[in-house]
Scaffold this active site. Structure first.
Site, PDB file in Angstrom:
ATOM      1  N   SER A 146     101.165  58.662  42.190  1.00 51.01           N
ATOM      2  CA  SER A 146     100.006  58.118  42.888  1.00 51.01           C
ATOM      3  C   SER A 146     100.459  57.039  43.875  1.00 51.01           C
ATOM      4  O   SER A 146     101.327  57.295  44.700  1.00 51.01           O
ATOM      5  CB  SER A 146      99.009  57.603  41.850  1.00 51.01           C
ATOM      6  N   ASP A 299      93.837  67.985  39.953  1.00 50.68           N
ATOM      7  CA  ASP A 299      93.735  66.681  40.624  1.00 50.68           C
ATOM      8  C   ASP A 299      92.708  66.770  41.761  1.00 50.68           C
ATOM      9  O   ASP A 299      92.877  67.526  42.715  1.00 50.68           O
ATOM     10  CB  ASP A 299      95.115  66.283  41.176  1.00 50.68           C
ATOM     11  N   HIS A 328      93.749  63.971  37.899  1.00 47.90           N
ATOM     12  CA  HIS A 328      94.798  63.169  38.550  1.00 47.90           C
ATOM     13  C   HIS A 328      95.685  62.431  37.547  1.00 47.90           C
ATOM     14  O   HIS A 328      96.914  62.420  37.677  1.00 47.90           O
ATOM     15  CB  HIS A 328      94.118  62.169  39.494  1.00 47.90           C
TER      16      HIS A 328
END
Ligand code: ACO
Ligand code: HSE
Length: 352
Positions: A146, A299, A328
């Site tokens: 991320s 995601d 995610h």
């Protein structure tokens, strides 16, 4: 600093690195000096070839073996008996590194709302300071998910031949309008807190609760909520999904600061690996390291296509996918699949 001498055992050690050299940011603003809190696990080998550098996500900290307990530790994929694992609390975050509640040397007061805008490239530049200080000429593996993946990608471009492998999980080379939109909605929630704007450490705390509730919807998948938060009984109110989001909001607001959240979501928005480098594709092609980009099939925030793009455009890239209903956050949860994916990636490099 000689980590050969300080890391005699395999236990976790916390440090703080202080840089007195000004850091010129992409915005042109300057941070005169800064601290980075970091944690190491394991022992550096003699030729310093076993460095695994972990970059945490939005609200993580340097204690990587806690939030990645299925991946780091004795008998785990990254085992301190063979790897020297290091994780740094990102600049701007409230887990020990310089952040909006730290003292601004220009004024002698805490930064609060004057903390400068930082980008993933700036965050990578701060890590580079520490790498130089530690005299690591090579990094075996740089890994992050991320926001951590965005910072790792930036650093991979800058590190060139000094980096051997980079693993980017559930991330992107250029932030999509969709992610920026989610982050803006969260900042609007923080702004609507009447304490936001005041010079108190808790400013925006209630707003942060709402921001985290919004964010959770982007970190999970509808199937995950359906599986875990469906109400068994007929009712008109008091739904499980509602109390889940409220709980998650409170849980984050009790451990994280709204000003840090603001700074780091802004950093996430600003990612463009191609800025000043002739575009994203050219920037990805310039990475010298082997690149493993890992997407999550469910995601909804950083789409699998964005990870595929990173792999396709990198000279030595490959793509793998985690299959999970978690959405995610699967990169923080699906340790079995992650370990298998990593094992297969390193096996290929042994053959090459
Ligand atoms: C000090 C520190 O924590 S440092 C930083 C560590 N954190 C990070 O690095 C960030 C990365 N980690 C994360 O984002 C998360 O921890 C994840 C994604 C790995 C896991 O998320 P979790 O919140 O643990 O999982 P999940 O979404 O299933 O929620 C479970 C929690 O919700 C609670 N919950 C579940 N359903 C409900 C409900 N209907 N109503 C109220 N609460 C509920 C559970 O009791 C549990 O609470 P707990 O966390 O107090 O045990
Ligand atoms: N769940 C992650 C953010 C998503 O990458 C965190 O709280 O850091």
């Amino acid at each position: 600093m000689d980590l050969l001498l300080t890391s005699e055992d395999l236990t976790m050690i916390d440090y703080t690195f202080h840089s007195d050299e000004p850091l010129v940011l992409e915005s042109g603003q300057v941070i005169r000096s800064f601290d980075l809190a970091y944690t190491t696990y394991g022992k550096l080998n003699e030729n310093k070839s076993n460095v695994v550098w972990v970059v945490h996500a939005l609200t993580g900290n340097s204690h990587a073996a806690e939030w990645w307990e299925g991946l780091i530790g004795e008998g785990k994929f990254f085992d301190p008996s063979s790897h020297f694992i290091i994780c740094v609390n990102l600049l701007g975050s409230n887990y020990g590194s310089t952040n909006p509640l730290s003292t601004n040397l220009e004024t002698g007061n805490a930064y609060y709302y004057d903390f400068p805008q930082v980008t993933p490239r700036d965050l990578a530049a701060s890590l580079e300071r520490l790498r130089k200080y530690l005299q690591f000429d090579k990094i075996h593996t740089l890994i992050g998910g991320s926001l951590g993946g965005q910072v790792a990608l930036e650093w991979a471009v800058a590190l060139g031949e000094k980096l051997e492998n980079v693993v980017i999980l559930a991330s992107t080379a250029k932030t999509s309008p969709w992610v920026i939109g989610f982050n803006e909605a969260q900042r609007m929630a923080i702004e609507s807190d009447p304490t936001w704007g005041s010079l108190i450490p808790e400013a925006g705390k209630k707003g942060l609760e709402a921001a985290r509730a919004i964010a959770m919807l982007s970190y999970r998948h509808p199937d995950d909520l359906k599986k875990k938060q469906t109400d068994a009984e007929e009712k008109l109110n008091g739904f499980r999904a509602a109390s889940y989001l409220r709980y998650q909001g409170q849980k984050l607001a009790n451990r994280f600061n709204a000003l840090s959240y603001w700074i780091l979501t802004k950093a996430m928005d600003s990612q463009d690996l191609g800025r000043g480098r002739g575009g994203v594709e050219a920037a990805l092609q310039s990475i010298k390291a082997r690149v493993l980009a890992v997407g999550v099939n469910t995601d909804l925030l950083f789409l699998p296509e964005e990870s595929q793009f990173i792999a396709q455009k990198s000279q030595r890239g490959q793509y793998q996918e985690i299959n999970s209903t978690a959405g995610h956050d699967a990169f923080l949860i699906e340790f079995g699949q992650l370990s298998e994916i990593l094992a297969s990636f390193y096996k290929q490099s042994e053959k090459a």
